[in-house]
Scaffold this motif. Structure first.
Motif, short mmCIF file in Angstrom:
data_model
loop_
_atom_site.label_atom_id
_atom_site.label_comp_id
_atom_site.label_asym_id
_atom_site.label_seq_id
_atom_site.Cartn_x
_atom_site.Cartn_y
_atom_site.Cartn_z
N ARG A 16 0.83 -1.21 0.00
CA ARG A 16 0.00 0.00 0.00
C ARG A 16 0.86 1.26 0.00
NH1 ARG A 16 -3.82 -0.96 4.78
NH2 ARG A 16 -4.11 1.28 4.54
N LEU A 17 1.97 1.23 0.72
CA LEU A 17 2.88 2.38 0.72
C LEU A 17 3.51 2.57 -0.67
CD1 LEU A 17 4.62 1.92 4.18
CD2 LEU A 17 3.16 3.84 3.49
N LYS A 18 3.83 1.48 -1.33
CA LYS A 18 4.37 1.56 -2.70
C LYS A 18 3.35 2.17 -3.64
CE LYS A 18 7.69 -2.25 -2.46
NZ LYS A 18 8.00 -3.61 -2.93
N GLN A 19 2.08 1.77 -3.50
CA GLN A 19 1.02 2.34 -4.34
C GLN A 19 0.88 3.84 -4.08
OE1 GLN A 19 -2.39 -0.01 -3.31
NE2 GLN A 19 -1.86 -1.67 -4.70
N ARG A 20 0.88 4.20 -2.81
CA ARG A 20 0.76 5.60 -2.44
C ARG A 20 1.94 6.40 -2.99
NH1 ARG A 20 -0.44 8.14 3.54
NH2 ARG A 20 0.55 10.13 3.13
N ALA A 21 3.14 5.84 -2.88
CA ALA A 21 4.34 6.51 -3.40
C ALA A 21 4.22 6.73 -4.91
CB ALA A 21 5.58 5.68 -3.07
N SER A 22 3.75 5.72 -5.60
CA SER A 22 3.59 5.81 -7.05
C SER A 22 2.59 6.92 -7.42
CB SER A 22 3.13 4.47 -7.60
OG SER A 22 2.91 4.55 -8.98
N LEU A 23 1.48 6.98 -6.69
CA LEU A 23 0.48 8.01 -6.96
C LEU A 23 1.02 9.42 -6.73
CD1 LEU A 23 -2.67 6.36 -5.33
CD2 LEU A 23 -2.27 6.76 -7.77
N ASN A 24 1.97 9.53 -5.82
CA ASN A 24 2.56 10.83 -5.49
C ASN A 24 3.88 11.07 -6.20
OD1 ASN A 24 0.50 11.72 -3.70
ND2 ASN A 24 1.29 10.34 -2.15
N ASN A 25 4.21 10.21 -7.15
CA ASN A 25 5.46 10.33 -7.92
C ASN A 25 6.69 10.39 -7.01
OD1 ASN A 25 4.24 10.36 -10.53
ND2 ASN A 25 3.60 12.45 -10.11
N ARG A 26 6.71 9.51 -6.02
CA ARG A 26 7.84 9.42 -5.10
C ARG A 26 8.33 7.99 -5.05
NH1 ARG A 26 4.20 12.21 -1.22
NH2 ARG A 26 4.68 14.42 -1.31
N GLU A 31 8.34 8.53 0.01
CA GLU A 31 6.97 8.58 0.54
C GLU A 31 6.97 8.39 2.05
OE1 GLU A 31 2.89 9.21 0.32
OE2 GLU A 31 4.44 9.50 -1.19
N ILE A 32 7.76 7.44 2.53
CA ILE A 32 7.84 7.20 3.96
C ILE A 32 8.44 8.41 4.66
CG2 ILE A 32 8.94 5.77 5.74
CD1 ILE A 32 8.58 3.40 3.75
N ARG A 33 9.45 9.01 4.05
CA ARG A 33 10.05 10.23 4.63
C ARG A 33 9.00 11.34 4.72
NH1 ARG A 33 13.76 11.05 1.04
NH2 ARG A 33 15.27 9.68 2.02
N HIS A 34 8.22 11.51 3.66
CA HIS A 34 7.16 12.52 3.64
C HIS A 34 6.13 12.26 4.74
CE1 HIS A 34 4.30 15.42 2.05
NE2 HIS A 34 3.38 14.48 2.13
N ILE A 35 5.70 11.02 4.88
CA ILE A 35 4.72 10.67 5.92
C ILE A 35 5.26 10.99 7.30
CG2 ILE A 35 3.55 8.71 7.03
CD1 ILE A 35 3.37 7.47 4.16
#
Length: 86
Positions: A16-26, A31-35
């Motif tokens: 799910r984190l990978k999907q979220r990262a992909s959606l946010n172009n990260r 993405e984890i750093r951003h969260i």
């Protein structure tokens, strides 16, 4: 800078984190750093507190009133064709 290792993280969470990262172009790491940055950001905490306080006030003002479930409102809107053009 510090490094953090997270052990025994469920594969489903990572996916799910990978999907979220992909959606946010990260990247996943980005993405984890951003969260984590958002979670630690005092401004974000303050915004959440303001939101929760406003929610509590609204809940108090509308308590005892008959509420229309959100799914009914969404269905009515869709039936009227307001979804067109999106």
């Amino acid at each position: 800078m510090a490094a953090i290792n997270v052990r025994q993280l469920d594969d489903h969470v990572v996916d799910r984190l990978k999907q979220r990262a992909s959606l946010n172009n990260r990247s996943l790491e980005g993405e984890i750093r951003h969260i984590l940055e958002c979670a630690a950001d005092d401004h974000m905490v303050a915004k959440r507190i303001v939101f929760l306080e406003a929610s509590d006030r609204l809940r108090e003002k509308t308590s005892g009133r008959r509420q229309t479930p959100a799914e009914v409102l969404v269905r009515e809107d869709r039936d009227r064709g307001h979804r067109e053009g999106f």
